[in-house]
Scaffold this active site. Sequence first.
Site, PDB file in Angstrom:
ATOM      1  N   CYS A   1      -8.017   2.109   5.282  1.00 16.86           N
ATOM      2  CA  CYS A   1      -7.074   2.994   5.989  1.00 16.86           C
ATOM      3  C   CYS A   1      -7.848   3.880   6.962  1.00 16.86           C
ATOM      4  O   CYS A   1      -8.886   4.431   6.596  1.00 16.86           O
ATOM      5  CB  CYS A   1      -6.361   3.908   5.001  1.00 16.86           C
ATOM      6  SG  CYS A   1      -5.548   3.057   3.663  1.00 16.86           S
TER       7      CYS A   1
ATOM      8  N   GLY B   1       0.811  -1.218   0.000  1.00 17.04           N
ATOM      9  CA  GLY B   1       0.000   0.000   0.000  1.00 17.04           C
ATOM     10  C   GLY B   1       0.843   1.264   0.000  1.00 17.04           C
ATOM     11  O   GLY B   1       1.825   1.354   0.736  1.00 17.04           O
TER      12      GLY B   1
ATOM     13  N   GLY C   1       0.805  -1.131  10.289  1.00 17.33           N
ATOM     14  CA  GLY C   1       0.508   0.309  10.212  1.00 17.33           C
ATOM     15  C   GLY C   1       0.875   0.945   8.886  1.00 17.33           C
ATOM     16  O   GLY C   1       1.117   2.149   8.820  1.00 17.33           O
TER      17      GLY C   1
END
Length: 303
Positions: free
Chosen positions: A130, A46, A72
């Site tokens: 997210c 990502g 994260g």
Amino acid sequence: MVDLSVDLGFLKLRNPVLAASGTFGYGLEFAPFLDLNAIGGIVVKGLYFGPREGNPPPRLVETASGLINAIGLPGVGVEKFAKETLPHLRKHQTAVLVNVCGASDEEYIRVIEHLDRHQGIAAYELNISCPNVEKNGVCPALNSDHTFSLVKMAKQASRLPIIAKLSPNVTDIVEIANAAEEGGADGVSLINTVLAMAVDIETRRPKLSNIFGGLSGPAIKPIALRMVYQVASAVKIPVIGIGGIMSGADALEFLIAGARAVEVGTANFIDPAATLRIVGEIEDFCRANSHDRIADLIGTLKI
Ligand SMILES: Cc1cc2nc3c(=O)[nH]c(=O)nc-3n(C[C@H](O)[C@H](O)[C@H](O)COP(=O)(O)O)c2cc1C
């Protein structure tokens, strides 16, 4: 010869097996372990607009049948990716998909607008899981209105197809998939990880610094399969199945349930060549059962 190619409408893949985002780096890291040209596609880690560190450790916990991660979403950011990685990645004859992240709706669009200027990306996979700063950290994937509006914005901004990656942490996955389709998504991929936690009984502290993390691996496969079947039965756009796929047989379950392709995630941590092994196992099954074309098996579940 078995024809393993699949057609997503907006994209033809040489075979239905892609590497899942966040479990295959930016692709090139896995070149020493397998021929990247031999898998259907690579969904890269990502990307937010800028570089990010992710969460402090500990950020991975092994469970009885899977992995909880609270990495994260660290990453190099779009500029470094486009300049240093994409030119090497696009030389391969495999589809390169970019997993697009954003802490705000605007950030997703900035990522897309930047990457749109570069060649070699086949589609964007919109990571709508997210945490969104404008919505008190609630991710778009948990809300059908937000899913609809974000997909619509992304679609309008992008010259490339948009695949919305859905979260399983909802009551009604079909409602969210419908919202993505109405927003103009070219496809949906599911599932992202299942919200989970683990406790250290000695210290009585959470095992993850973030307290919560996302469960992946074999433990989530039955949940993923159920959701893929429900969504594939409800939408017209192609569905990509993800969740606990460790073998060709696992992948075939998803294809029979209606997925047009699959992504392999956690398996890459056990066997870096898992994607390629799974392609081979699908081919062996087809040959042994006289299926000339994998496409003929898609969505053939008998009820
Ligand atoms: C360590 C790790 C990092 C991940 N990073 C991302 C990511 O950057 N973007 C994303 O959409 N999904 C990410 N995922 C979710 C996977 O792409 C996949 O949806 C999920 O792990 C379920 O598939 P699996 O059971 O085959 O791993 C990550 C998963 C893991 C385990």
